[in-house]
Design an enzyme around this catalytic site. Sequence first.
Site, mmCIF file in Angstrom:
data_model
loop_
_atom_site.group_PDB
_atom_site.id
_atom_site.type_symbol
_atom_site.label_atom_id
_atom_site.label_comp_id
_atom_site.label_asym_id
_atom_site.label_seq_id
_atom_site.Cartn_x
_atom_site.Cartn_y
_atom_site.Cartn_z
ATOM 1 N N ARG A 156 0.856 -1.320 -0.031
ATOM 2 C CA ARG A 156 -0.010 -0.041 -0.014
ATOM 3 C C ARG A 156 0.988 1.344 0.106
ATOM 4 N NH1 ARG A 156 -2.072 -3.358 -0.967
ATOM 5 N NH2 ARG A 156 -3.804 -4.452 -0.191
ATOM 6 N N SER A 213 -11.066 -0.125 3.186
ATOM 7 C CA SER A 213 -10.302 -0.260 4.564
ATOM 8 C C SER A 213 -9.787 1.093 4.884
ATOM 9 C CB SER A 213 -8.962 -1.081 4.517
ATOM 10 O OG SER A 213 -9.452 -2.322 3.839
ATOM 11 N N GLU A 309 -5.278 4.584 5.882
ATOM 12 C CA GLU A 309 -4.859 4.192 4.287
ATOM 13 C C GLU A 309 -5.518 5.384 3.425
ATOM 14 O OE1 GLU A 309 -5.560 0.229 2.816
ATOM 15 O OE2 GLU A 309 -6.790 1.267 1.207
HETATM 16 C C1 FAD Z 1 -15.678 0.183 -1.147
HETATM 17 C C2 FAD Z 1 -14.240 0.146 -1.495
HETATM 18 C C3 FAD Z 1 -13.377 -0.857 -1.514
HETATM 19 C C4 FAD Z 1 -11.907 -0.670 -1.822
HETATM 20 N N1 FAD Z 1 -10.997 -1.700 -1.835
HETATM 21 C C5 FAD Z 1 -9.704 -1.604 -1.909
HETATM 22 C C6 FAD Z 1 -8.722 -2.740 -2.102
HETATM 23 O O1 FAD Z 1 -9.439 -3.928 -1.974
HETATM 24 N N2 FAD Z 1 -7.482 -2.652 -2.034
HETATM 25 C C7 FAD Z 1 -7.231 -1.308 -2.371
HETATM 26 O O2 FAD Z 1 -5.799 -1.126 -2.685
HETATM 27 N N3 FAD Z 1 -7.964 -0.209 -2.194
HETATM 28 C C8 FAD Z 1 -9.138 -0.348 -2.055
HETATM 29 N N4 FAD Z 1 -9.840 0.850 -1.907
HETATM 30 C C9 FAD Z 1 -9.294 2.176 -2.028
HETATM 31 C C10 FAD Z 1 -9.514 2.713 -3.339
HETATM 32 O O3 FAD Z 1 -10.374 2.316 -4.299
HETATM 33 C C11 FAD Z 1 -8.120 2.635 -4.248
HETATM 34 O O4 FAD Z 1 -7.104 3.400 -3.411
HETATM 35 C C12 FAD Z 1 -8.217 3.201 -5.685
HETATM 36 O O5 FAD Z 1 -7.303 3.355 -6.267
HETATM 37 C C13 FAD Z 1 -8.419 4.817 -5.656
HETATM 38 O O6 FAD Z 1 -8.656 5.581 -6.877
HETATM 39 P P1 FAD Z 1 -9.435 6.791 -6.955
HETATM 40 O O7 FAD Z 1 -9.494 7.066 -8.529
HETATM 41 O O8 FAD Z 1 -10.788 6.777 -6.426
HETATM 42 O O9 FAD Z 1 -8.507 7.734 -6.236
HETATM 43 P P2 FAD Z 1 -8.696 9.094 -5.250
HETATM 44 O O10 FAD Z 1 -9.523 8.639 -4.210
HETATM 45 O O11 FAD Z 1 -9.633 10.036 -6.161
HETATM 46 O O12 FAD Z 1 -7.455 9.500 -4.975
HETATM 47 C C14 FAD Z 1 -6.268 9.082 -4.159
HETATM 48 C C15 FAD Z 1 -5.238 9.585 -4.072
HETATM 49 O O13 FAD Z 1 -4.469 9.449 -5.290
HETATM 50 C C16 FAD Z 1 -4.226 10.698 -5.816
HETATM 51 N N5 FAD Z 1 -4.523 10.669 -7.280
HETATM 52 C C17 FAD Z 1 -5.567 10.147 -7.861
HETATM 53 N N6 FAD Z 1 -5.332 9.967 -8.999
HETATM 54 C C18 FAD Z 1 -4.026 10.277 -9.705
HETATM 55 C C19 FAD Z 1 -3.219 10.519 -10.695
HETATM 56 N N7 FAD Z 1 -3.909 10.410 -11.835
HETATM 57 N N8 FAD Z 1 -2.058 10.962 -10.402
HETATM 58 C C20 FAD Z 1 -1.432 11.135 -9.315
HETATM 59 N N9 FAD Z 1 -2.227 11.032 -8.192
HETATM 60 C C21 FAD Z 1 -3.568 10.816 -8.233
HETATM 61 C C22 FAD Z 1 -5.011 11.835 -5.208
HETATM 62 O O14 FAD Z 1 -4.796 12.985 -5.231
HETATM 63 C C23 FAD Z 1 -5.185 10.847 -3.706
HETATM 64 O O15 FAD Z 1 -4.343 11.467 -2.939
HETATM 65 C C24 FAD Z 1 -11.278 0.554 -1.749
HETATM 66 C C25 FAD Z 1 -12.132 1.800 -1.687
HETATM 67 C C26 FAD Z 1 -13.610 1.647 -1.634
HETATM 68 C C27 FAD Z 1 -14.441 2.750 -1.552
#
Ligand code: FAD
Length: 315
Positions: A156, A213, A309
């Site tokens: 992570r 998480s 996280e």
């Molecule tokens: C129901 C649920 C289940 C989940 N299960 C998991 C799991 O099993 N495993 C896991 O690892 N995670 C899990 N997650 C967490 C999440 O889905 C992941 O971390 C996902 O990759 C976040 O993507 P996002 O586009 O929504 O990022 P955002 O929430 O929009 O951004 C997250 C971070 O990344 C940065 N960011 C976003 N896009 C970019 C980019 N293009 N360039 C640079 N920085 C960027 C943002 O500034 C922020 O700091 C879960 C979340 C939820 C709600």
Amino acid sequence: MTSLSSLTTIRVGGTPKEYFVAQTHAELLALTEKLWAGSEDWVVLGGGSNVVFADDVSSLSVLHIKTKGIEDLGSGRVRVQAGQDWSEFVLYACNKGWAGIESLAGIPGTVGAAPVQNIGAYGQEVSTTVKSLEFLDYKTGEIQILSNDDCSFSYRDSVFKQGKQGVITWVEFQFGEESSMSLLTKANEVIQQRSAKGMVLDSQDHDTWSCGSFFTNPIVSETFARTLPVEAPQWEVDNDMVKLSAAWLIEHAGLSKGFRLGNSGATISSKHALAITNRGNASSEQILELARFIQTQVSNNFGINLVPEPNLIGF
Ligand SMILES: Cc1cc2nc3c(=O)[nH]c(=O)nc-3n(C[C@H](O)[C@H](O)[C@H](O)COP(=O)(O)OP(=O)(O)OC[C@H]3O[C@@H](n4cnc5c(N)ncnc54)[C@H](O)[C@@H]3O)c2cc1C
């Protein structure tokens, strides 16, 4: 102006100072330049599934990445634009017989955010398939092509969580080959298991109004782990270190699924002790109040500091 609560899966967060949307790669480059020229308090947003924004973000500028595109470069090499939906892409890859991310089906968010915390589930991590990515560096203003090694992936974690600020514009993957039938079967099994734990987004189910998480699983020395009750789950990592289950620690610190403080709108998910959820009317402050309470209980009971996280922004 858009409230960030409508753009995040935990559905909290106030209205930012500025909000931009990039639909194409060229727009993303141009708007990033504009964003950085105009503000030091900025953030890029993908699917909003791993962020908790504060109730007051009135000085924040937000760039929402909605760029799309999947380019098959042959021999399992695939370039994907940052705003592409991650879980849709996983199913697309399975259909094509591209192996390596099928166990990451059902994780919300975008392709560009996947390397940021090196998403993982069911024994797979995205880092094993990331070949390179394009990165627009905040410090230098340069476009860089980073190799897998440059990203310093670990559990992570990556260089992007360790202070390398900027924007990932596309990610190039190197996949293996497997039959699409077996990959899709695996992906669908994972989605079913995740749904049972409230880990697949469903707007009707408040247990999924979360960031997944809320804490990472702590990694501690074997010596320290021996001080814990024998029934505490442990997995060996390297160098005499072991990984513990944050969910187990929370439940055994006396906080059961569904727990809430008073009549707060924030609760522990009724399906998974590791998810903090919004029951519909929670404020950011209530989410963090519950997170801090969980940290205190686990620390008092086990001497372990749980690390959040999601990215906490504006607090
Ligand atoms: C129901 C649920 C289940 C989940 N299960 C998991 C799991 O099993 N495993 C896991 O690892 N995670 C899990 N997650 C967490 C999440 O889905 C992941 O971390 C996902 O990759 C976040 O993507 P996002 O586009 O929504 O990022 P955002 O929430 O929009 O951004 C997250 C971070 O990344 C940065 N960011 C976003 N896009 C970019 C980019 N293009 N360039 C640079 N920085 C960027 C943002 O500034 C922020 O700091 C879960 C979340 C939820 C709600």
